[in-house]
Design a protein around this motif. Structure first.
Motif, PDB file in Angstrom:
ATOM      1  N   UNK A  52      34.918  29.142  44.411  1.00 20.62           N
ATOM      2  CA  UNK A  52      35.181  28.714  45.794  1.00 20.62           C
ATOM      3  C   UNK A  52      36.426  29.403  46.357  1.00 20.62           C
ATOM      4  N   UNK A  53      37.258  29.984  45.487  1.00 18.10           N
ATOM      5  CA  UNK A  53      38.484  30.643  45.925  1.00 18.10           C
ATOM      6  C   UNK A  53      38.327  32.152  46.123  1.00 18.10           C
ATOM      7  N   UNK A  92      45.384  34.166  33.089  1.00 11.99           N
ATOM      8  CA  UNK A  92      44.719  35.411  32.680  1.00 11.99           C
ATOM      9  C   UNK A  92      43.959  36.041  33.847  1.00 11.99           C
ATOM     10  N   UNK A  93      43.299  35.197  34.649  1.00 12.52           N
ATOM     11  CA  UNK A  93      42.558  35.703  35.811  1.00 12.52           C
ATOM     12  C   UNK A  93      43.503  36.339  36.825  1.00 12.52           C
ATOM     13  N   UNK A  94      44.631  35.694  37.095  1.00 14.75           N
ATOM     14  CA  UNK A  94      45.579  36.245  38.063  1.00 14.75           C
ATOM     15  C   UNK A  94      46.230  37.530  37.562  1.00 14.75           C
ATOM     16  N   UNK A  95      46.475  37.612  36.264  1.00 14.67           N
ATOM     17  CA  UNK A  95      47.014  38.858  35.716  1.00 14.67           C
ATOM     18  C   UNK A  95      45.989  39.985  35.812  1.00 14.67           C
ATOM     19  N   UNK A 106      47.126  34.651  47.766  1.00 13.05           N
ATOM     20  CA  UNK A 106      46.498  35.824  47.150  1.00 13.05           C
ATOM     21  C   UNK A 106      46.226  35.629  45.659  1.00 13.05           C
ATOM     22  N   UNK A 107      46.558  34.472  45.144  1.00 16.80           N
ATOM     23  CA  UNK A 107      46.284  34.142  43.739  1.00 16.80           C
ATOM     24  C   UNK A 107      45.304  32.982  43.647  1.00 16.80           C
ATOM     25  N   UNK A 108      44.614  32.917  42.523  1.00 19.83           N
ATOM     26  CA  UNK A 108      43.767  31.759  42.245  1.00 19.83           C
ATOM     27  C   UNK A 108      44.685  30.595  41.923  1.00 19.83           C
TER      28      UNK A 108
END
Length: 186
Positions: free
Chosen positions: A137-138, A175-178, A63-65
Motif C-alpha cells: 500500500x506504500x 532491509x527494504x529501505x536500505x 520517501x521511505x517505507x
C-alpha cells in the motif's frame, strides 16, 4: 526441623549456582555461535552499523517505507505493548490518527484497504517487519517521492519479502529501505 532447614539451604545454594552461574554462561556461550556472535544480527551500510535485523526502527520520511507503529518509541530497553484495550478511547484515538496519516499520504487508499499492522503496535513495540500488504500500500507514495517506477518498487518489495514456512510472510522495513537507497545510488 533442623534437617529441613539444612536441606533448604543446600537446595538454595545448588539452584543459585545452577541458575545464576551455569545457565547464564551456557546461554552466553550459545550466543557466541549465533549470527551476531551474541550481540544481535546487525545490518551495515558502507561498513557502518545502521540497525539490527530483529528490532524495528522509526521511519517517518515519505520517501521511505514506514514500519509498524511502536508503543515504546522503538526503545529496545522498554520493550512492551501499550496495554490499552480495543475499547480504550485513547487507543482508538491513536489508531484513528494513524489511519488519517496513512490516508493523507495515500490519497487513493480506502480505510478498508489498510492492514491492521500499519495502525496497531505489536506486543513488543519493536516489530521489524510489516505485512506484504502493508508494504504494497506504500509503493505508490515511495515511488512518487523517489521518482521511481512503481514496478521497480514492487519488485524490490518482492525481493525483500521473507518467505514463511510457518505464519505469514513479512518484509523487514530496514532491509527494504536500505535496498531502496541502494537502488537509487545505481
Amino acid at each position: 526441623m533442623k534437617a529441613y532447614i539444612i536441606q533448604s539451604i543446600r537446595l538454595t545454594l545448588v539452584l543459585m549456582v545452577l541458575l545464576c552461574v551455569i545457565y547464564p554462561l551456557t546461554i552466553a556461550l550459545a550466543g557466541k555461535f549465533s549470527k551476531g556472535k551474541g550481540n544481535g544480527e546487525t545490518i551495515s551500510k558502507n561498513g557502518k552499523v545502521v540497525g539490527y535485523a530483529l528490532l524495528g526502527q522509526s521511519f517517518t520520511k515519505p520517501e521511505y517505507f514506514w514500519g509498524r507503529p511502536s508503543a515504546v518509541g522503538y526503545n529496545a530497553a522498554g520493550s512492551a505493548g501499550s496495554n490499552k484495550g480495543p475499547s480504550n478511547p485513547d487507543y482508538l484515538k491513536e489508531v484513528s490518527n494513524r489511519i488519517n496519516t496513512l490516508l493523507k499520504y495515500h490519497p487513493g487508499l480506502s480505510r478498508a484497504d489498510i492492514p491492521a499492522d500499519m495502525v496497531t503496535s505489536s506486543g513488543s513495540g519493536l516489530d521489524p517487519e510489516i505485512s506484504v500488504q502493508g508494504a504494497l500500500i506504500q509503493v505508490k507514495r515511495v515511488a512518487q517521492y523517489r521518482h521511481l517506477h512503481e514496478k521497480a518498487v514492487v519488485q524490490l518489495v518482492e525481493q525483500n519479502t521473507r518467505k514463511a514456512t510457518l505464519g505469514p510472510e513479512g518484509v523487514n522495513v530496514l532491509k527494504l529501505n536500505l535496498a531502496l537507497d541502494q537502488l537509487q545510488e545505481k
